[in-house]
Design a protein around this motif. Structure first.
Motif, PDB file in Angstrom:
ATOM      1  N   LEU A  61       0.782  -1.232   0.000  1.00 49.71           N
ATOM      2  CA  LEU A  61       0.000   0.000   0.000  1.00 49.71           C
ATOM      3  C   LEU A  61       0.812   1.280   0.000  1.00 49.71           C
ATOM      4  CD1 LEU A  61      -2.770  -1.118   2.498  1.00 49.71           C
ATOM      5  CD2 LEU A  61      -2.814  -1.173  -0.004  1.00 49.71           C
ATOM      6  N   ASP A  62       2.022   1.251   0.543  1.00 51.33           N
ATOM      7  CA  ASP A  62       2.808   2.484   0.593  1.00 51.33           C
ATOM      8  C   ASP A  62       4.296   2.170   0.573  1.00 51.33           C
ATOM      9  OD1 ASP A  62       3.472   1.724   3.229  1.00 51.33           O
ATOM     10  OD2 ASP A  62       1.852   2.910   4.059  1.00 51.33           O
ATOM     11  N   ASP A  63       5.106   3.171   0.810  1.00 46.47           N
ATOM     12  CA  ASP A  63       6.563   3.028   0.746  1.00 46.47           C
ATOM     13  C   ASP A  63       7.213   2.974   2.119  1.00 46.47           C
ATOM     14  OD1 ASP A  63       6.575   3.040  -2.017  1.00 46.47           O
ATOM     15  OD2 ASP A  63       6.653   5.221  -2.114  1.00 46.47           O
ATOM     16  N   THR A  64       6.516   2.486   3.129  1.00 46.80           N
ATOM     17  CA  THR A  64       7.058   2.518   4.486  1.00 46.80           C
ATOM     18  C   THR A  64       8.294   1.644   4.654  1.00 46.80           C
ATOM     19  OG1 THR A  64       5.551   0.769   5.175  1.00 46.80           O
ATOM     20  CG2 THR A  64       4.862   3.049   5.572  1.00 46.80           C
ATOM     21  N   LEU A  65       8.403   0.562   3.925  1.00 52.68           N
ATOM     22  CA  LEU A  65       9.548  -0.335   4.106  1.00 52.68           C
ATOM     23  C   LEU A  65      10.667  -0.093   3.110  1.00 52.68           C
ATOM     24  CD1 LEU A  65       7.768  -3.716   4.876  1.00 52.68           C
ATOM     25  CD2 LEU A  65       8.863  -2.156   6.464  1.00 52.68           C
TER      26      LEU A  65
END
Length: 100
Positions: A61-65
């Motif tokens: 879902l996003d670029d958190t990692l």
């Protein structure tokens, strides 16, 4: 990894041993990536991804990692998302008993 048809019938199930794994998040991300890769090989339909890990779902879902230790896995998952429509859906660990 369990691949099912739209009616819920089993297409195949697979598992893979990860020899070097730092923590549960890394194993969840590996499972997610390998499952997506196998699903692309065995079906041309849109995929519903149902991980029981919120953090693993965040890779879709996003670029958190992308800046963490598992950024290389995040990049591989993002590359798989280009080839096929994936619908992410978080499920509880109780619903995913087959994987544990």
């Amino acid at each position: 990894m369990v691949l099912r048809n739209e009616d819920g019938s089993l297409v195949f199930a697979a598992y893979k041993y990860i020899f070097n794994c730092n923590d549960a998040l890394e194993s969840d991300i590996h499972a997610l990536m390998q499952g997506m890769a196998l699903a692309i090989q065995h079906s041309d339909k849109p995929m519903v991804i149902q991980p029981d890990s919120s953090c693993a779902l965040a890779t879709i879902l996003d670029d958190t990692l992308s800046r963490l230790a598992y950024g290389h896995l995040d990049a591989e998952i993002k590359a798989l998302l280009v080839d096929r429509e994936f619908v992410p859906l978080k499920i509880s660990r109780d619903q995913n008993r087959v994987a544990h």
